[in-house]
Design an enzyme around this catalytic site. Structure first.
Site, short mmCIF file in Angstrom:
data_model
loop_
_atom_site.label_atom_id
_atom_site.label_comp_id
_atom_site.label_asym_id
_atom_site.label_seq_id
_atom_site.Cartn_x
_atom_site.Cartn_y
_atom_site.Cartn_z
N TRP A 130 17.28 2.68 43.53
CA TRP A 130 18.41 2.67 42.59
C TRP A 130 18.31 1.55 41.56
O TRP A 130 19.04 1.55 40.58
CB TRP A 130 19.72 2.48 43.38
N HIS A 155 15.85 10.79 44.76
CA HIS A 155 16.32 9.50 44.27
C HIS A 155 17.19 8.83 45.34
O HIS A 155 17.59 9.47 46.33
CB HIS A 155 17.12 9.72 42.97
N ALA A 156 17.48 7.55 45.13
CA ALA A 156 18.35 6.83 46.07
C ALA A 156 19.73 7.49 46.09
O ALA A 156 20.21 7.99 45.07
CB ALA A 156 18.47 5.38 45.64
N GLY A 206 10.38 1.12 46.87
CA GLY A 206 11.54 0.75 47.69
C GLY A 206 11.17 -0.31 48.71
O GLY A 206 10.28 -1.12 48.49
N SER A 207 11.86 -0.24 49.85
CA SER A 207 11.71 -1.29 50.86
C SER A 207 10.49 -1.03 51.76
O SER A 207 9.97 0.09 51.80
CB SER A 207 12.97 -1.34 51.72
N GLU A 228 5.11 1.15 46.08
CA GLU A 228 5.55 -0.03 45.32
C GLU A 228 6.69 -0.64 46.12
O GLU A 228 7.81 -0.13 46.09
CB GLU A 228 6.06 0.38 43.94
N CYS A 262 12.23 -6.07 41.96
CA CYS A 262 11.12 -6.38 42.87
C CYS A 262 10.29 -7.54 42.31
O CYS A 262 9.81 -8.38 43.06
CB CYS A 262 10.26 -5.15 43.05
P1 NAP Z 1 15.11 1.62 50.10
O1 NAP Z 1 16.26 1.55 51.01
O2 NAP Z 1 13.77 1.63 50.69
O3 NAP Z 1 15.35 2.93 49.20
C1 NAP Z 1 14.39 3.37 48.29
C2 NAP Z 1 14.25 4.88 48.41
O4 NAP Z 1 13.68 5.19 49.67
C3 NAP Z 1 15.59 5.61 48.36
O5 NAP Z 1 15.41 6.84 47.71
C4 NAP Z 1 15.89 5.83 49.82
O6 NAP Z 1 16.77 6.89 50.06
C5 NAP Z 1 14.54 6.09 50.38
N1 NAP Z 1 14.37 5.80 51.79
C6 NAP Z 1 15.01 4.86 52.54
N2 NAP Z 1 14.57 4.89 53.80
C7 NAP Z 1 13.64 5.87 53.86
C8 NAP Z 1 12.82 6.38 54.90
N3 NAP Z 1 12.87 5.89 56.13
N4 NAP Z 1 11.96 7.38 54.61
C9 NAP Z 1 11.89 7.88 53.36
N5 NAP Z 1 12.65 7.45 52.35
C10 NAP Z 1 13.50 6.44 52.57
O7 NAP Z 1 15.04 0.49 49.05
P2 NAP Z 1 16.21 -0.39 48.53
O8 NAP Z 1 16.49 -1.40 49.56
O9 NAP Z 1 17.31 0.47 48.03
O10 NAP Z 1 15.46 -1.01 47.26
C11 NAP Z 1 15.09 -2.32 47.19
C12 NAP Z 1 13.67 -2.56 47.60
O11 NAP Z 1 12.81 -1.88 46.71
C13 NAP Z 1 13.32 -4.04 47.46
O12 NAP Z 1 12.51 -4.43 48.52
C14 NAP Z 1 12.55 -4.08 46.16
O13 NAP Z 1 11.71 -5.18 46.03
C15 NAP Z 1 11.82 -2.78 46.22
N6 NAP Z 1 11.39 -2.39 44.87
C16 NAP Z 1 10.06 -2.43 44.58
C17 NAP Z 1 9.62 -2.11 43.30
C18 NAP Z 1 8.16 -2.15 42.95
O14 NAP Z 1 7.79 -1.60 41.90
N7 NAP Z 1 7.29 -2.75 43.73
C19 NAP Z 1 10.54 -1.74 42.32
C20 NAP Z 1 11.88 -1.71 42.66
C21 NAP Z 1 12.29 -2.03 43.95
P3 NAP Z 1 18.32 6.65 50.41
O15 NAP Z 1 18.95 5.96 49.24
O16 NAP Z 1 18.84 8.03 50.61
O17 NAP Z 1 18.36 5.80 51.64
#
Ligand code: NAP
Length: 455
Positions: A130, A155-156, A206-207, A228, A262
């Protein structure tokens, strides 16, 4: 997590969405598979026209798109407008360059003719976060679609209106139905999608836990992934640095996107000789930030995207204090207003070897560390599991060479802020993920690199 628009500035639920049923998901997969069969045969010129049109729409309607972003995840409106503009930029970049990036490459061998041909893989799943709700999607979609792939976006769950708006942009731009589809589904459905034969590869931003879970599901099917993930990027300031410029950039680099980027600078590693001065100047900047309604154009810092992020961040701050950290400003949620606001925070004196010093702080919290020299700075910068981007400040050429060579990260920016640029590859090493987005490297991730040998 429910799929819903909840205003982070007020806590108000504005709209909820039903997750797609299994039958609806299957229909969209069918459509994607069928779309690929004809879309792969379209010319670069045709795809390029559609993508230029998508860029036009982004530019013409950036104010409306920005409002949706701000409403759903709380970034400041001015940052959201800039994000829509940058999406247009990446569309134009790949519209102009994809044909040359993917042209046949002749290689002299014992054959009468041998060359490399790049071909699309098919349906690519994009699981997106998101925090840059438009940019993350466009930086995947622009190269993927130009290469002849078709995209499915999961998407998130907190940015459904952004997700639907993006699908609409591609349709209005003229891309055939099924070439880019949004799936309103929860994370629990992702593993099933990876197991479906129609999905050929996936990218996730994402995470770490999300990345691991996608990679496991993809690994079981031997499908390519790009990840990423998170980072805790160092911002190194050595004695010779231009301190004024470093402090201004440090503030932007930490507070960008309300601290939820990130590649935000998260650990400030400063030479002891200038640390007092740096700390004082940075503190002044943090105190001058205007925290408030992200819809107002003069706001510097808006709310965090969800109450959960606020809670996690506050727990990390408390853990940092417990480990010996000293709060110089902030250190708490802002409780005299609704929404997920956290005070701009600076914490010094966290033991460098503590567990909390290894973690990513996803919010407006700067961790300050002091080091005697460049050796200690590089050692500390590399002492965490992540390796996304690093910003380092020096006017000494030898120091510059060492920083470029020795920092373990996907990117090193000297005397500047780590940022993404369509012309440069973007991605991490270590637990920050693998693969690259943007530039020529980005468009080569989701293609079959076919060797052709003709006698
Ligand atoms: P997140 O919880 O991992 O969510 C990201 C996406 O993954 C969402 O669409 C989420 O869906 C989905 N997701 C969550 N758990 C999942 C699973 N077990 N299996 C498959 N998909 C899953 O990430 P966040 O906490 O919102 O975002 C922040 C993180 O992203 C931070 O660590 C940040 O550093 C990282 N990030 C990295 C970059 C890069 O380019 N390296 C850029 C931006 C952010 P739901 O919303 O439905 O849970």
């Amino acid at each position: 997590m429910a799929i819903a628009t909840i205003n982070p500035a007020t806590g108000e639920t504005l709209k909820t969405f039903e997750s797609l049923s299994d039958t609806e998901i299957a229909a969209k997969l069918d459509l994607a598979g069928q779309a690929f069969e004809h879309y792969r045969k379209t010319s670069f010129q045709q795809r390029s026209q559609w993508l230029q049109k998508a860029a036009d729409i982004l530019e013409q309607e950036k104010a409306e798109f920005a409002k949706v972003m701000t409403l759903e995840m709380g970034k400041t409106l001015k940052a959201a407008i800039a994000e829509a503009e940058k999406c247009a930029l990446v569309c134009r970049y790949y519209a102009e360059h994809a044909a040359s990036f993917l042209a046949d490459v002749a290689v002299k061998t014992d054959a009468s003719k041998s060359f490399v041909r790049y071909q699309p893989l098919g349906v690519i799943l994009a699981v997106m976060p998101w925090n840059f709700p438009f940019w993350q999607v466009f930086r995947f979609a622009a190269p993927a679609l130009m290469a002849g792939n078709v995209g499915l976006l999961k998407h998130a769950s907190n940015v459904p209106q952004c997700a639907l708006a993006i699908e609409d942009i591609f349709l209005r731009a003229g891309f055939p139905s099924g070439v880019f589809q949004t799936l309103l589904i929860g994370a629990a459905k992702v593993a099933d999608l990876m197991a479906d034969d129609r999905v050929k590869a996936a990218t996730l931003t994402g995470s770490e836990p999300a990345g691991i879970s996608l990679a496991v599901a993809a690994g079981k099917q031997i499908k390519k992934t790009v990840l990423e993930l998170g980072g805790s990027d160092p911002f190194i300031v050595l004695e010779s640095a231009d301190l004024t410029a470093a402090v201004v950039t440090a503030t932007t680099a930490r507070m960008l996107n309300n601290g939820q980027s990130c590649i935000a600078a998260k650990r400030f590693i400063v030479a002891e000789a200038i640390a007092d001065k740096f700390e004082k100047l940075l503190l002044d900047k943090f105190l001058a930030l205007k925290v408030g309604d992200p819809m107002q154009l003069d706001t510097d810092l808006g709310p965090l995207a969800t109450p959960g992020i606020l809670q996690d961040l506050d727990q990390q701050v408390q853990a940092a204090v417990k480990s010996g950290g000293k709060v110089l400003t902030g250190g708490h949620a802002i409780s005299d207003r609704p929404g997920n606001y956290y005070a701009p925070t600076m914490i010094a004196d966290i033991p460098q070897d503590s567990a909390i010093a290894q973690e990513e702080f996803f919010g407006p919290v700067a961790l300050l560390f002091r080091v005697p020299d460049i050796d200690a700075a590089i050692k500390l910068a590399n002492s965490i599991p992540f390796g996304l981007g690093a910003s380092a400040w020096t006017t000494n050429d030898q120091e510059c060479d060492r920083l470029v060579e020795e920092i373990e990260a996907g990117a090193v920016f000297i005397n500047g802020m780590v940022k993404s640029d369509p012309r440069l590859p973007f991605g991490g090493i270590k637990r920050s993920g693998y693969g690259r987005e943007l530039s020529i490297q980005g468009i080569h991730e989701f293609v079959n690199v076919k060797t052709v040998w003709v006698k």
